[in-house]
Design a protein around this motif. Sequence first.
Motif, short mmCIF file in Angstrom:
data_model
loop_
_atom_site.label_atom_id
_atom_site.label_comp_id
_atom_site.label_asym_id
_atom_site.label_seq_id
_atom_site.Cartn_x
_atom_site.Cartn_y
_atom_site.Cartn_z
N PRO A 129 -9.34 1.87 5.09
CA PRO A 129 -7.75 2.74 4.74
C PRO A 129 -7.26 3.16 3.94
O PRO A 129 -6.08 1.88 3.41
N ALA A 130 -6.80 4.22 3.82
CA ALA A 130 -5.33 4.45 2.71
C ALA A 130 -4.03 4.02 3.13
O ALA A 130 -3.74 3.93 4.77
N LEU A 131 -2.99 3.02 2.00
CA LEU A 131 -1.67 2.57 2.75
C LEU A 131 -0.90 3.72 3.31
O LEU A 131 -0.12 4.55 2.83
N GLN A 132 -0.64 3.64 4.74
CA GLN A 132 0.78 4.74 5.37
C GLN A 132 1.45 4.43 4.28
O GLN A 132 2.28 2.63 4.85
N GLY A 133 2.97 5.10 4.23
CA GLY A 133 4.36 4.20 3.10
C GLY A 133 3.57 4.67 2.01
O GLY A 133 5.31 4.09 1.34
N ALA A 134 2.99 4.03 1.26
CA ALA A 134 2.60 4.16 -0.16
C ALA A 134 3.81 5.07 -0.67
O ALA A 134 4.39 5.07 -1.83
N GLY A 135 2.96 6.71 -0.70
CA GLY A 135 3.57 7.74 -0.71
C GLY A 135 4.93 7.78 -1.26
O GLY A 135 5.86 7.59 -1.95
#
Length: 850
Positions: free
Chosen positions: A152-158
């Motif tokens: 899954p995409a990393l939450q907070g990466a943005g």
Amino acid sequence: MSTPTIAAPPAPRASTPSPSAPLPRAGARQRNATRRSWPGWKQVWFQLHWFIGITAGTVLMIIGLSGATISFKDELLDLMNPGVRHVAVETRATLTPGQLASMAAAEHGQRVASVTVYAEPGAAPRVLFAPKAGERRGESIYVHPYTGATRPALQGAGFFEWTESLHRWLLLPREPGRQVLGALALCLLGLALSGLYLRWPRRPLDWRTWLTFDPALKGRSFLWNLHAVIGTWCLVVYVMLTLTGMYWAYDFVRDHIDAWAGKPPRTAQAPAKPGQAREKKPQAAPVVIDTTVAWNAFRQRAGAWTLATVRMPSRAGEAVQFTWLAADAPHDRARSTMAILPADGQITEDKPYGQQGTGSRLVSVIYPLHMGTYFGLPGRIIVTVASLCMPLFGITGWMLYLGRRKAKRAVAAQRAMLGAGAQGAHVSALPTLVAYASQSGQAERLALESARALQQAGVPVDVQSLDQLTPSQLSQYERALIVASTFGEGEAPDGARRFARLLGDSKAPELRRLNFGLLALGDRHYTEFCGFGHALDARLRALGATALFPLIEVDKHDAQSLADWSQALARASGSPIDAIGHQEAASYDAWTLTRRVLLNAGSQGGALYEIGLSRPTGRQWEAGALAEIIACNIDGSEGLDAGGSAPHAPRSYSLASMPQDGELQLLVRQERHQGDTNGGYGVASGWLTQFAPIGSAIRLRLQANPAFAPALTDVPCIYIGNGSGLAGLRSHLRARRQAGLARNWLLFGERQRSVDSVCAQELEAWLQEGHLARLDRTFSRDGEPREYVQDRLRSAADELHAWLRDGAIIYVCGNLQGMAAGVDAVLLDALGQDGLDALRAQGRYRRDVY
């Protein structure tokens, strides 16, 4: 790149000269060699420091906080995304980089540029796709090491990407953003170096001078100490961050360093501008090349490693490129490289980090130094803490700056009140001169209050200090109201002595057109009560001036006399005048006597005691202030003398301590006299040193002493005193020590070294630590001919001149008739009358003598 403002010293008082560079430590009498300092240069650096600090420093706070935020980005992302970049360890073998690349390319329909794998069991590999047309960098994903499934995409990466963009480019377009960051880095370097220069101590090899922080400090001293000392702690980190940050900020810096390191020239990697993008070609199916043989050859050759990035060939015949970090690598960018042909496993290039050129290895440490990873986890923590300290430097720098502005506004406000009042006055009338001669500041306060009252009554006024006035200027006025203090036994205050001398000269102009009123301040326990006021009154009359009313005497804030003055002003203005001086009668507080210590047992002089008093909550004072005390009788009855008739007059003592010392301290000489009155003791000294029980209440009020105000800026100070006069000098030296100001010279006189070495341990400690640049102690009974403190000053005339050239302020505290008069004579011989007058006019000759 995280950055602060550093070490802004406190601002000069209005009456002090500009700061100057520190003098070398001279030590005792024999160490009297000095060198020239450059006050102008230090003032320039100070102005540059605060200007850059309050401008660029505000933006640098953002850089510091954003740098701290991304320092532990990976750890924070793992906390926010458990199980994404680390999976449960399985017994089966992990997939090879080639297998992972094939599965990712098939699932996402993009060519895989590289795969990064980790030796840590359960760590998810990272797959980086080739950039699309017009992009600098492709997308990246994490995959399952055992199945190849996309994680899954990393939450907070943005958020962290946004923060990194803020840190690196201030959210500006990349190229102008880098230029701005480079300019900020140069500002930081200037702040760091100027801060270092501005606080350079006299003993630079003493680590305590650099790194000791005193949490007991209060107010401006606390802010300055926090700003300077914490700034010194972080200084090396900030310089390191600045210099490494400039590597990425400016291409010419990076190109020169890379060329020196032997790296090939960089090619432009900026994305194509709109309209200039290359023509899109039909996208072919991704080329899949088997890299298993190359992977096995790498593992056999590389040995132990922690991570390896495998760059996939884009066409047949290309070698597989490996960049890897050995398990024993000195830092996280100590990368080795290897190239292997995928068909047969032939190694075409092998460059272990340890065998690379010196330049390449030095360039590789730039990023680890900037992030702190070069020093492992402790280095990362230090860099992060230093980055988080950035707001502290910005905020304290701003508070110090605003404090200076506030102090200047407060001084201007007093004058502005007069200027505002003038708008309602009859502007066609000639102004009334309101002049004052003040030693402790009381006369100045009464003069300003009188001037405001006159303005409210519609009378235009000019307010002048006699130290700025000449008899010729006085002759231009038709009416003058003068508030004059008496100093010592009938003398003029220090600042008015020049005016008194010129007025007494045979060439003084006639004053026949002048009408004057005079308020004389004094103390009846002195022989010449209001002596200067009477002398001034007589001389003005002799020069032809006419008195508006008889001279009014005031004894220690006498309310009735001040009421008479108010009535006289009302008659002079023709309008009602509010009571003048009602603020002078401040109430006395009850302070608790906590201790008294005899300091000179066996002395030929009177016994000298250190008195300790606990202060009521909230009471503050500055160095040079006075304690006004009302004594009790032997039996503890308050206010009246032994006969029960007249009230005891209050006695003033110089304060020997600062609020940060936790108590109010006095040095009190025990007065003895013949007779049975008060048991043969002085009224106040006897009460404090002999009769008042420990724990008893002492009636005391604090009295400001502007004429003996401290210099809490970087100017040299010469302190001269004898006997109990050390009290006032000690409070100044303690205040200067708390402010980190070490350009101090103390000359102190007593009778015998063996019994009169008052506060010797404290003074010697100050000398050893460099707080005292020079210490001269004289003991008049220890030899022939007798040497007094003024004699020692005369023998050090050359050094005296050197200190005065550097802007030194002279403070004198002690006996008026002996020591103070002797010092005055030495200064007169050394400087001449004009030079001494100029010193007084500049506020650089300050006395608290009795």
